[in-house]
Enzyme design. Structure first.
Site, PDB file in Angstrom:
ATOM      1  N   CYS A 158      14.428  12.991   1.771  1.00 21.60           N
ATOM      2  CA  CYS A 158      12.960  13.027   1.790  1.00 21.60           C
ATOM      3  C   CYS A 158      12.425  13.295   3.193  1.00 21.60           C
ATOM      4  O   CYS A 158      11.435  14.018   3.368  1.00 21.60           O
ATOM      5  CB  CYS A 158      12.388  11.716   1.280  1.00 21.60           C
ATOM      6  SG  CYS A 158      12.819  11.312  -0.411  1.00 21.60           S
ATOM      7  N   ASP A 199      -8.870  25.981 -10.540  1.00 23.23           N
ATOM      8  CA  ASP A 199      -9.447  25.449 -11.783  1.00 23.23           C
ATOM      9  C   ASP A 199      -8.853  24.095 -12.157  1.00 23.23           C
ATOM     10  O   ASP A 199      -9.143  23.562 -13.225  1.00 23.23           O
ATOM     11  CB  ASP A 199      -9.251  26.441 -12.930  1.00 23.23           C
ATOM     12  CG  ASP A 199      -7.780  26.771 -13.192  1.00 23.23           C
ATOM     13  OD1 ASP A 199      -6.902  26.221 -12.481  1.00 23.23           O
ATOM     14  OD2 ASP A 199      -7.506  27.591 -14.089  1.00 23.23           O
TER      15      ASP A 199
END
Length: 223
Positions: free
Chosen positions: A46, A139
């Site tokens: 990570c 959107d």
């Protein structure tokens, strides 16, 4: 397990992050967005991923893309971890990254979005978050989803490449072929008649001849 499918609208969740509390739709605004999850703070893979994401942040900004990460720890842990991430990059070890990290200690958002990896668990036996990449359009709808197991680090150059493809194909009636990158030729979509293609792509449409005689491999310079 709940999750998101292509075309689904992103849930307008609220969350605490390293940059304050957000409502997700407000955070995205009129931009594209990338939400990428991580199994845990202070973990090796990570740290390399967030370091690479930080280095590529200017490229994502050029494309009007907002980045936001998620990990199943508290904000205080995220801030301390950010110092390590910056140090990994060879930068000043500050708490600030060019994107926020969502705190999801109770895994509520991870469950809602279908992000948990059933094969990777913490010391208490709780499942960790998988390495999910969600890309949302202006959107607020999901345009792309990539799911990696916790043990496999992502390729952020590939994520940048698919953003280029998504933005190009959202505006033009084309598709991008295998290994496409910005500037390469693109493909005319199969549903477009030849006469329309010739009008729409004045730089020319080039068809590759095939043994079947079917003229479906139609290329044109990138619009």
């Amino acid at each position: 397990m709940p999750g998101l499918l292509l075309g689904d609208e992103a849930p307008n969740f609220e969350a605490d992050t390293t940059q304050g509390r957000i409502r997700f739709h407000d955070f995205l605004g009129d931009s594209w967005g990338i939400l990428f999850s991580h199994p845990r703070d202070f973990t090796p893979v990570c740290t390399t991923e967030l370091g690479r994401a930080a280095k590529l942040a200017p490229e994502f900004r050029k494309r009007n893309v907002k980045m936001i990460a998620l990990s199943i720890d508290e904000v205080s842990d995220h801030l301390a971890w950010s110092k390590d991430i910056n140090a990994y990059n060879g930068d000043e070890p500050t708490e600030k990254l060019p994107f926020p990290i969502i705190a999801d200690a109770k895994r509520e958002l991870s469950i809602q979005l279908g992000m948990l990896d059933p094969d990777e668990r913490d010391k208490e036996g709780m499942p960790l978050t998988a390495r999910v990449v969600f890309i949302f359009g202006p959107d607020k709808k999901l345009k792309l989803s990539i799911l990696y197991p916790a043990t496999t680090g992502r390729n952020f150059d590939e994520i940048l490449r698919v953003v280029d493809s998504l933005q190009l194909t959202a505006k033009n009636k084309v598709a991008t072929p295998v290994d496409w990158k910005r500037g390469d030729s693109v493909m005319v979509i199969p549903s477009m008649p030849d006469d329309e293609a010739k009008k729409l792509f004045p730089e020319g449409v080039f068809t590759k001849e095939l043994p079947s005689g079917k003229k479906y491999l139609r290329y044109t310079p990138q619009p």
